[in-house]
Write an enzyme that holds these catalytic residues in place. Structure first.
Site, PDB file in Angstrom:
ATOM      1  N   HIS A   1       0.828  -1.210   0.000  1.00 19.23           N
ATOM      2  CA  HIS A   1       0.000   0.000   0.000  1.00 19.23           C
ATOM      3  C   HIS A   1       0.860   1.258   0.000  1.00 19.23           C
ATOM      4  O   HIS A   1       1.259   1.740   1.068  1.00 19.23           O
ATOM      5  CB  HIS A   1      -0.905  -0.014   1.232  1.00 19.23           C
ATOM      6  CG  HIS A   1      -1.797  -1.207   1.306  1.00 19.23           C
ATOM      7  ND1 HIS A   1      -1.342  -2.452   1.669  1.00 19.23           N
ATOM      8  CD2 HIS A   1      -3.122  -1.348   1.046  1.00 19.23           C
ATOM      9  CE1 HIS A   1      -2.344  -3.315   1.638  1.00 19.23           C
ATOM     10  NE2 HIS A   1      -3.435  -2.680   1.263  1.00 19.23           N
ATOM     11  N   HIS A  43      -4.152   3.365  -3.374  1.00 21.12           N
ATOM     12  CA  HIS A  43      -4.302   2.866  -1.995  1.00 21.12           C
ATOM     13  C   HIS A  43      -3.543   1.558  -1.771  1.00 21.12           C
ATOM     14  O   HIS A  43      -2.724   1.470  -0.861  1.00 21.12           O
ATOM     15  CB  HIS A  43      -5.790   2.666  -1.653  1.00 21.12           C
ATOM     16  CG  HIS A  43      -6.005   1.688  -0.550  1.00 21.12           C
ATOM     17  ND1 HIS A  43      -5.896   2.029   0.771  1.00 21.12           N
ATOM     18  CD2 HIS A  43      -6.252   0.350  -0.570  1.00 21.12           C
ATOM     19  CE1 HIS A  43      -6.088   0.951   1.516  1.00 21.12           C
ATOM     20  NE2 HIS A  43      -6.298  -0.072   0.729  1.00 21.12           N
ATOM     21  N   GLU A  75     -19.233  -3.958  23.530  1.00 21.78           N
ATOM     22  CA  GLU A  75     -18.419  -5.183  23.530  1.00 21.78           C
ATOM     23  C   GLU A  75     -17.242  -5.090  22.563  1.00 21.78           C
ATOM     24  O   GLU A  75     -16.139  -5.567  22.856  1.00 21.78           O
ATOM     25  CB  GLU A  75     -19.265  -6.413  23.176  1.00 21.78           C
ATOM     26  CG  GLU A  75     -20.350  -6.754  24.181  1.00 21.78           C
ATOM     27  CD  GLU A  75     -21.620  -5.949  23.960  1.00 21.78           C
ATOM     28  OE1 GLU A  75     -21.681  -5.168  22.981  1.00 21.78           O
ATOM     29  OE2 GLU A  75     -22.571  -6.096  24.756  1.00 21.78           O
ATOM     30  N   HIS A  94     -30.374 -15.006  23.245  1.00 15.62           N
ATOM     31  CA  HIS A  94     -29.415 -14.918  24.337  1.00 15.62           C
ATOM     32  C   HIS A  94     -28.800 -16.277  24.692  1.00 15.62           C
ATOM     33  O   HIS A  94     -28.056 -16.378  25.668  1.00 15.62           O
ATOM     34  CB  HIS A  94     -30.091 -14.334  25.586  1.00 15.62           C
ATOM     35  CG  HIS A  94     -30.278 -12.848  25.508  1.00 15.62           C
ATOM     36  ND1 HIS A  94     -30.886 -12.240  24.436  1.00 15.62           N
ATOM     37  CD2 HIS A  94     -29.916 -11.854  26.365  1.00 15.62           C
ATOM     38  CE1 HIS A  94     -30.910 -10.926  24.634  1.00 15.62           C
ATOM     39  NE2 HIS A  94     -30.321 -10.671  25.795  1.00 15.62           N
TER      40      HIS A  94
HETATM   41  C1  TPP Z   1     -12.164  -4.480   9.185  1.00 16.14           C
HETATM   42  C2  TPP Z   1     -11.555  -4.262   7.833  1.00 16.14           C
HETATM   43  N1  TPP Z   1     -12.346  -4.219   6.759  1.00 16.14           N
HETATM   44  C3  TPP Z   1     -11.808  -4.084   5.529  1.00 16.14           C
HETATM   45  C4  TPP Z   1     -10.470  -4.000   5.359  1.00 16.14           C
HETATM   46  C5  TPP Z   1      -9.869  -3.913   3.978  1.00 16.14           C
HETATM   47  N2  TPP Z   1      -9.329  -2.566   3.774  1.00 16.14           N
HETATM   48  C6  TPP Z   1      -8.039  -2.302   3.933  1.00 16.14           C
HETATM   49  S1  TPP Z   1      -7.698  -0.662   3.826  1.00 16.14           S
HETATM   50  C7  TPP Z   1      -9.328  -0.310   3.531  1.00 16.14           C
HETATM   51  C8  TPP Z   1      -9.834   1.085   3.401  1.00 16.14           C
HETATM   52  C9  TPP Z   1      -8.803   2.037   3.059  1.00 16.14           C
HETATM   53  O1  TPP Z   1      -9.226   3.351   3.268  1.00 16.14           O
HETATM   54  P1  TPP Z   1      -8.523   4.228   4.357  1.00 16.14           P
HETATM   55  O2  TPP Z   1      -8.722   3.621   5.667  1.00 16.14           O
HETATM   56  O3  TPP Z   1      -8.990   5.609   4.145  1.00 16.14           O
HETATM   57  O4  TPP Z   1      -6.980   4.106   4.009  1.00 16.14           O
HETATM   58  P2  TPP Z   1      -6.241   4.809   2.789  1.00 16.14           P
HETATM   59  O5  TPP Z   1      -6.994   4.481   1.551  1.00 16.14           O
HETATM   60  O6  TPP Z   1      -6.254   6.249   3.082  1.00 16.14           O
HETATM   61  O7  TPP Z   1      -4.886   4.213   2.776  1.00 16.14           O
HETATM   62  C10 TPP Z   1     -10.088  -1.456   3.509  1.00 16.14           C
HETATM   63  C11 TPP Z   1     -11.538  -1.474   3.240  1.00 16.14           C
HETATM   64  C12 TPP Z   1      -9.674  -4.039   6.519  1.00 16.14           C
HETATM   65  N3  TPP Z   1      -8.337  -3.969   6.466  1.00 16.14           N
HETATM   66  N4  TPP Z   1     -10.239  -4.148   7.723  1.00 16.14           N
END
Ligand code: TPP
Length: 687
Positions: free
Chosen positions: A30, A264, A427, A489
């Site tokens: 990334h 990204h 939780e 539950h």
């Molecule tokens: C709980 C979860 N859901 C989905 C992902 C897959 N995922 C990795 S980064 C991301 C989103 C990236 O957006 P952002 O947080 O704004 O990071 P940026 O693009 O700015 O690097 C997703 C959906 C993950 N790592 N964790």
């Protein structure tokens, strides 16, 4: 000599392009976040963060959490450049087999990585836990003129982090708790993995956090070092609220894909790497370029860190000479040891046919332990009266300025020294926060709720297991015997699903004395999370003069009572509330001349750790007629019941009715167990 501004820029671009080259070489990773967020990381790590690269474990270091774990290349670049034990070869081996720089940061794998991140939002919750740990330790140990515990928690968080529910819960809790030493740097680039945030995330983030009780500062330009620095100064000056610094950045800064989701999570590609370097005035060759001046500047961290640690060590000595008892207690906690005599007051429960619920036994046990084990701290997600996890008289963790609302108090006063954490109905956050408490060190945390709601905590439990964190969870109301509350539950598949998580110990004790041993195991086990699964309803306290000692729980499964000559025709196996059921059934079968062995099996994982011969001594391969009885799905039990055995379990959802009616309808009666056992014997399974 290069000017300060030029040096800053060079250092930041070193971070950027080390990260970009790592991703390019791995052909995976990334690059977008490091390109945009390098300036704020640089300012934090060179001007504010307190750490010693030569001793990543130094206790009074600031904690840094990269909650947006996909930006790992940025963290590894920081660790390498500032002088942690992460070489350039390690950097080049990004995301490769056996390397110290895995795809997402992993605690225990890379020196300087405080917590494992990747599942978005979890790191945010961990950071809240770390800030709670700091506040509680400071309240207990600091004395006027002796600020022994004096560090801050920083997290870098992304859009994804702030969209996740777990972060919302944790932010709400942190705001309520007024955790002034927590600062989150928000990489506000308005782009996620698949799109711009305009399609899915449009609330005003600053106002949202202000509503939670946070202090917020906005930085309009993520490349403006002075503004970032001023925001960090404002966060430091604000001691009564956590701070969110919203830094407007550009994902993939400088690259042809700047501001696009395409930067990204994919390598830029050789051509775009070249163009990005050209755009930012960086030499296109060689890859992994680290200018001497930049390295020298980053490496001043080692000197600063060594001095800070040395100063702390001498203040610790001064503290120890003034407050020797407290210092000794603190040192024991630093070493993650249990103090001598910590278990001296654990009760022994007398045999009793009516008995008591294992949740009640647990409540008595932790209240016997907690006064002697100051590291033990925890609470429930608004279920103290049900989970019995309040530490009576040991204080409620809350800001000292709180109005004295006694409702819900566990006694002992409201302050940051309070040992009872009130997580509220959160939780998700509870799971992430206890992980942060454990990762911080000096604390043995527990969380508590109903077993059914462990589903809300599964991501954090899994991460605790992955990290090998010493956290304890108390999950009560562990079966359909919850009764009237009904199927929403009543856990059915939860035991099986939790047992499926590697490196996790699940213990479902069968009576009060097993519960006491279960707590001993939970506190002595330092390298893994332990879950205690407890009943709502009474279970008999077994007469240990007739049945084997509850210490057998340590082995995961043990023979409670045996066939007269030690040669059973039938083995009955149970956990938790079903142990007393098989004991009663065995008595009846024995009266009919059937040679029965009763095995209490509170923990598969502890049992699996035994050598094969010891397991065979409990479950002899020659005795194939085995009946397992547990109020949960059968899945997995076949490994103990074998081809000729059977399982009496629950293969459908529960129902709303009094517990006794449910147990009858679902076949958890002495009659039903005996009938099933007899059928097995008739089917020719018997010896
Ligand atoms: C709980 C979860 N859901 C989905 C992902 C897959 N995922 C990795 S980064 C991301 C989103 C990236 O957006 P952002 O947080 O704004 O990071 P940026 O693009 O700015 O690097 C997703 C959906 C993950 N790592 N964790």
């Amino acid at each position: 000599m290069i000017s300060a501004t030029e040096l800053d820029r060079q250092c930041i671009d070193t971070l950027r392009f080390l990260s970009v080259d790592m991703v390019q070489q791995a052909n995976s990773g990334h690059p977008g976040l490091p390109l945009g967020a390098a300036p704020m990381a640089y300012v934090l790590w060179t001007r504010w963060l307190k750490y010693n690269p030569r001793n990543p474990q130094w206790f009074d270091r600031d904690r840094f959490v990269l909650s947006a774990g996909h930006g790992s290349a940025l963290l590894y670049s920081l660790l390498h450049l500032t002088g942690y034990d992460l070489s350039l070869d390690d950097i080049r081996a990004f995301r490769q087999w056996d390397s110290k720089s895995p795809g997402h940061p992993e605690r225990g794998h890379t020196p300087g990585v405080e917590t494992t991140t990747g599942p978005l939002g979890q790191g945010f919750g961990n950071a809240v836990g770390m800030a709670i740990a700091e506040a509680q330790l400071a309240a207990r140990y600091n004395r006027p003129g002796h600020a022994l515990i004096d560090h801050h928690t920083y997290a870098m968080v992304s859009d994804g982090d702030l969209m996740e529910g777990v972060a919302a819960e944790a932010a709400s809790l942190a705001g309520h708790l007024k955790l002034g030493r927590l600062t989150c740097l928000y990489d506000d680039n308005r782009v996620t993995l698949a799109a711009g945030t305009d399609i899915s995330f449009s609330e005003d983030r600053a106002r949202r956090f202000e509503a939670y009780g946070w202090h917020t500062v906005s930085v309009a330009d993520g490349n403006d070092l002075a503004a970032i620095d001023a925001a960090l100064a404002a966060a430091r000056a604000e001691t009564a609220r956590p701070s969110l610094i919203l830094v407007r950045t550009h994902i993939g800064y400088g690259s042809p894909e700047q501001d696009s989701f395409k930067s990204h999570g994919s390598p830029l590609g050789a051509e775009n790497v070249r163009k990005t370097k050209q755009a930012l005035g960086w030499p296109t060759e060689p890859a992994f370029l680290i200018p001497d001046a930049a390295l020298a500047h980053f490496r001043t961290a080692a000197e600063r860190g060594a001095q800070a640690e040395a100063a702390w060590n001498s203040s610790l000595s001064a503290y120890a000479s003034r407050f020797s008892d407290l210092a000794a207690e603190f040192q024991t906690r630093l070493r993650a040891e249990l103090p001598p005599g910590w278990d001296a007051d654990i009760p022994v429960f007398a045999a009793d046919d009516k008995g008591l619920a294992t949740r009640d036994a647990s409540g008595q046990v932790i209240n016997a332990i907690a006064p002697k084990l100051p590291a033990l701290t925890g609470g429930s997600a608004d279920l103290d009266p049900s989970t019995k996890t309040a530490l009576k008289g040991l204080g409620d963790f809350d800001p000292p300025m709180k109005d004295a609302d006694e409702q819900g108090s566990d006694g002992g006063g409201w302050s940051y020294a309070g040992r009872n954490l009130h997580f509220g109905v959160r939780e998700h956050a509870m799971g992430a926060v206890v992980n942060g408490l454990a990762a911080h060190g000096g604390i043995i945390p527990y969380g508590a709720t109903f077993l059914i709601f462990s589903d809300y905590m599964r991501p954090s439990i899994r991460l605790a297991a992955l990290m090998g964190l010493h956290v304890v969870h108390v999950f009560t109301h562990d079966s359909i015997a919850v009764g009237e509350d009904g199927p929403t539950h009543q856990p059915v598949e939860q035991l099986a699903s939790l047992r499926a998580i590697p490196n996790l110990v699940v213990i479902r004790p069968g009576d009060a004395n097993e519960t006491a041993v279960a707590w001993r195991v939970a506190l002595e086990t330092r390298d893994r999370p332990v879950l205690l699964v407890l009943t709502r309803q009474h279970v008999p306290t077994l007469d240990r003069s007739r049945y084997a000692a509850a210490e057998g729980l340590r082995r995961g499964a043990y023979v409670l009572n045996d066939a007269p000559n030690g040669k059973p025709d039938l083995i009955l196996i149970a956990s938790g509330s079903e142990v007393s059921l098989i004991v009663a059934a065995a008595e009846r079968l024995q009266g009919q001349g059937i040679a029965v062995r009763c095995v209490s099996m509170p923990s598969w994982e502890l049992f699996e750790a035994l050598p094969q011969a010891e397991r065979d001594a409990v479950l002899p391969p020659a005795v194939g007629t085995r009946l397992a009885v547990e109020l949960g799905v059968a899945q997995g039990w076949e490994r103990y019941t074998g081809a000729r055995g059977a399982m009496l379990g629950v293969e459908r959802f529960g129902a709303s009715a009094p517990a006794a009616v449910l147990l009858d309808k679902y076949g958890f009666t002495i009659d039903a167990v005996c009938a099933r056992a007899e059928a097995l014997l008739r089917a020719g399974g018997g010896a």
